[in-house]
Structures are given as C-alpha cells and as structure tokens.
Design a protein around this motif. Sequence first.
Motif, PDB file in Angstrom:
ATOM      1  N   VAL A 179       0.842  -1.200   0.000  1.00 26.97           N
ATOM      2  CA  VAL A 179       0.000   0.000   0.000  1.00 26.97           C
ATOM      3  C   VAL A 179       0.874   1.247   0.000  1.00 26.97           C
ATOM      4  O   VAL A 179       0.606   2.214  -0.722  1.00 26.97           O
ATOM      5  N   ALA A 180       1.953   1.230   0.785  1.00 24.70           N
ATOM      6  CA  ALA A 180       2.850   2.391   0.839  1.00 24.70           C
ATOM      7  C   ALA A 180       3.542   2.613  -0.510  1.00 24.70           C
ATOM      8  O   ALA A 180       3.654   3.759  -0.972  1.00 24.70           O
ATOM      9  N   SER A 181       3.981   1.531  -1.151  1.00 25.37           N
ATOM     10  CA  SER A 181       4.655   1.697  -2.446  1.00 25.37           C
ATOM     11  C   SER A 181       3.668   2.164  -3.518  1.00 25.37           C
ATOM     12  O   SER A 181       4.000   2.992  -4.359  1.00 25.37           O
ATOM     13  N   LEU A 182       2.438   1.647  -3.483  1.00 22.12           N
ATOM     14  CA  LEU A 182       1.423   2.076  -4.441  1.00 22.12           C
ATOM     15  C   LEU A 182       1.032   3.536  -4.206  1.00 22.12           C
ATOM     16  O   LEU A 182       0.842   4.295  -5.155  1.00 22.12           O
ATOM     17  N   ALA A 183       0.952   3.950  -2.957  1.00 19.11           N
ATOM     18  CA  ALA A 183       0.645   5.348  -2.643  1.00 19.11           C
ATOM     19  C   ALA A 183       1.759   6.268  -3.135  1.00 19.11           C
ATOM     20  O   ALA A 183       1.497   7.369  -3.643  1.00 19.11           O
ATOM     21  N   ALA A 184       3.005   5.822  -3.024  1.00 24.15           N
ATOM     22  CA  ALA A 184       4.125   6.615  -3.525  1.00 24.15           C
ATOM     23  C   ALA A 184       4.057   6.751  -5.046  1.00 24.15           C
ATOM     24  O   ALA A 184       4.345   7.809  -5.609  1.00 24.15           O
ATOM     25  N   VAL A 185       3.654   5.684  -5.718  1.00 27.52           N
ATOM     26  CA  VAL A 185       3.495   5.725  -7.172  1.00 27.52           C
ATOM     27  C   VAL A 185       2.411   6.726  -7.545  1.00 27.52           C
ATOM     28  O   VAL A 185       2.576   7.529  -8.469  1.00 27.52           O
ATOM     29  N   PHE A 186       1.280   6.696  -6.835  1.00 31.21           N
ATOM     30  CA  PHE A 186       0.182   7.610  -7.135  1.00 31.21           C
ATOM     31  C   PHE A 186       0.583   9.062  -6.886  1.00 31.21           C
ATOM     32  O   PHE A 186       0.060   9.965  -7.529  1.00 31.21           O
ATOM     33  N   ALA A 187       1.490   9.293  -5.967  1.00 30.08           N
ATOM     34  CA  ALA A 187       1.947  10.658  -5.699  1.00 30.08           C
ATOM     35  C   ALA A 187       2.830  11.177  -6.828  1.00 30.08           C
ATOM     36  O   ALA A 187       2.881  12.386  -7.067  1.00 30.08           O
ATOM     37  N   GLU A 188       3.517  10.282  -7.548  1.00 30.43           N
ATOM     38  CA  GLU A 188       4.470  10.702  -8.572  1.00 30.43           C
ATOM     39  C   GLU A 188       3.904  10.714  -9.984  1.00 30.43           C
ATOM     40  O   GLU A 188       4.416  11.406 -10.841  1.00 30.43           O
ATOM     41  N   THR A 189       2.875   9.939 -10.246  1.00 32.97           N
ATOM     42  CA  THR A 189       2.389   9.765 -11.613  1.00 32.97           C
ATOM     43  C   THR A 189       1.349  10.817 -11.981  1.00 32.97           C
ATOM     44  O   THR A 189       0.802  11.494 -11.113  1.00 32.97           O
ATOM     45  N   ALA A 248      -5.611  -1.325  -3.202  1.00 34.05           N
ATOM     46  CA  ALA A 248      -5.539  -0.157  -4.089  1.00 34.05           C
ATOM     47  C   ALA A 248      -6.373   0.991  -3.542  1.00 34.05           C
ATOM     48  O   ALA A 248      -5.972   2.155  -3.607  1.00 34.05           O
ATOM     49  N   THR A 249      -7.539   0.670  -2.966  1.00 39.02           N
ATOM     50  CA  THR A 249      -8.399   1.701  -2.375  1.00 39.02           C
ATOM     51  C   THR A 249      -7.690   2.369  -1.208  1.00 39.02           C
ATOM     52  O   THR A 249      -7.747   3.595  -1.050  1.00 39.02           O
ATOM     53  N   LEU A 250      -7.007   1.581  -0.397  1.00 41.48           N
ATOM     54  CA  LEU A 250      -6.248   2.152   0.718  1.00 41.48           C
ATOM     55  C   LEU A 250      -5.115   3.041   0.208  1.00 41.48           C
ATOM     56  O   LEU A 250      -4.845   4.110   0.778  1.00 41.48           O
ATOM     57  N   ALA A 251      -4.451   2.624  -0.853  1.00 42.93           N
ATOM     58  CA  ALA A 251      -3.354   3.421  -1.409  1.00 42.93           C
ATOM     59  C   ALA A 251      -3.856   4.713  -2.040  1.00 42.93           C
ATOM     60  O   ALA A 251      -3.150   5.721  -2.058  1.00 42.93           O
ATOM     61  N   LEU A 252      -5.079   4.700  -2.573  1.00 47.73           N
ATOM     62  CA  LEU A 252      -5.650   5.896  -3.208  1.00 47.73           C
ATOM     63  C   LEU A 252      -6.101   6.941  -2.196  1.00 47.73           C
ATOM     64  O   LEU A 252      -6.300   8.099  -2.556  1.00 47.73           O
ATOM     65  N   GLU A 253      -6.279   6.539  -0.973  1.00 51.78           N
ATOM     66  CA  GLU A 253      -6.782   7.430   0.072  1.00 51.78           C
ATOM     67  C   GLU A 253      -5.902   8.678   0.191  1.00 51.78           C
ATOM     68  O   GLU A 253      -4.703   8.597   0.406  1.00 51.78           O
ATOM     69  N   GLY A 254      -6.516   9.832  -0.018  1.00 52.87           N
ATOM     70  CA  GLY A 254      -5.820  11.110   0.133  1.00 52.87           C
ATOM     71  C   GLY A 254      -4.998  11.530  -1.072  1.00 52.87           C
ATOM     72  O   GLY A 254      -4.322  12.545  -1.021  1.00 52.87           O
ATOM     73  N   THR A 255      -5.045  10.775  -2.170  1.00 54.03           N
ATOM     74  CA  THR A 255      -4.306  11.172  -3.361  1.00 54.03           C
ATOM     75  C   THR A 255      -5.245  11.905  -4.317  1.00 54.03           C
ATOM     76  O   THR A 255      -6.462  11.914  -4.119  1.00 54.03           O
ATOM     77  N   ARG A 256      -4.702  12.458  -5.378  1.00 53.66           N
ATOM     78  CA  ARG A 256      -5.533  13.169  -6.350  1.00 53.66           C
ATOM     79  C   ARG A 256      -6.335  12.214  -7.227  1.00 53.66           C
ATOM     80  O   ARG A 256      -7.232  12.630  -7.946  1.00 53.66           O
TER      81      ARG A 256
END
Length: 177
Positions: free
Chosen positions: A10-20, A58-66
């Motif tokens: 989840v942390a790695s997926l959240a980092a990806v969502f922050a950069e892409t 994925a839903t947890l990783a999307l939390e708080g992202t754009r």
Amino acid sequence: MDRTEKRDFVASLAAVFAETSMVVVTRNDGLTVAEVTDLRRRMRAAGATYKVAKNRLATLALEGTRFDGIKPMLTGPTALAWSADPVAVAKTAVEFAKTNERFVLIGGALGVQTLDASGVKALAELPSLDALRAKLLGLIVAPATRIAGVLQAPAGQLARVFGAYAKAGDGEAADAA
C-alpha cells in the motif's frame, strides 16, 4: 500476503500515485499469462507500468491522493496502469484493448479529473508528449526562419529597385550624349 507485506504494498502504491500523472483502470477478465506478459512488455516499452492489485489495497493506497475519484471503478478483477506521460499509457491500453476483447477499459484519472472509458480513448488519440514537443519546437523555429526570409526580401527588393534606377539612369545619360 501477511500484514507487513500488505502495508508495504500500500505504501509503495501510494508513492506511485503521488508521482504519476495518469492512472488507467482496466478489467482483465480471463487474460492468459502470455497476454498479460505481452501487455506488460508493451506498457514497459511505452514508459508505463501495469499491475494487478487487490481492490481493497488499491483503495487504501488511493486514500488522500488526487486519484481518489477512481475508487468506485475498483470492483471485480481490475488492474491499474500508470505513467508520467498520460498519452502513452492511454494509447497502449487502448491499442491492446482493440486486439483483445477480454481486456476492457473501465476508466481512469488524469490528475484530479476522473475519466470514463471514452475519455481514456479520447486521450489516446492525442499525440504523445514527444510528438507534441517536436511540434512545439517546429512552431518555435518556423517563425524565426520566416522572419529571416521577410527581412531579406525588402533588402533584395530595394537592391532590384536601385539596380533598375541605375540602368534607367544609364540609359538617360546615353540618350543625352
């Protein structure tokens, strides 16, 4: 997966969502291993990443992202594709969907803008980032060459006019003598 592996994922997926800049949500119901391998190879060649992720993680990783708006799309057997170049990931996904009926585009997100499948297809029709850069560079260079041509034209015209007057003046001088 145990809890620590899930937390790391989840942390790695959240980092990806922050950069892409672009995330495409797809449904891959019944794809063979060879087809998924081919899709991943195409995505990698386009500078994109394709990953099957559990919807809950994925839903947890999307939390708080754009990309929070794509959460409702995460139902059933889904996979995510992302890239810094939004056109590349959309184009690759659309091209693969044309050749494989079991691969279905659900939608995606370009920043905070949520897109449906037709929005992703419309984005895929745009030229790639490199093509846009080349076109922009061509537009920047073209006026400079046109300006040089325009600046040279009056000087050439003036020289022809002076040449014509000189010839006319020589003809009048010859007539007077």
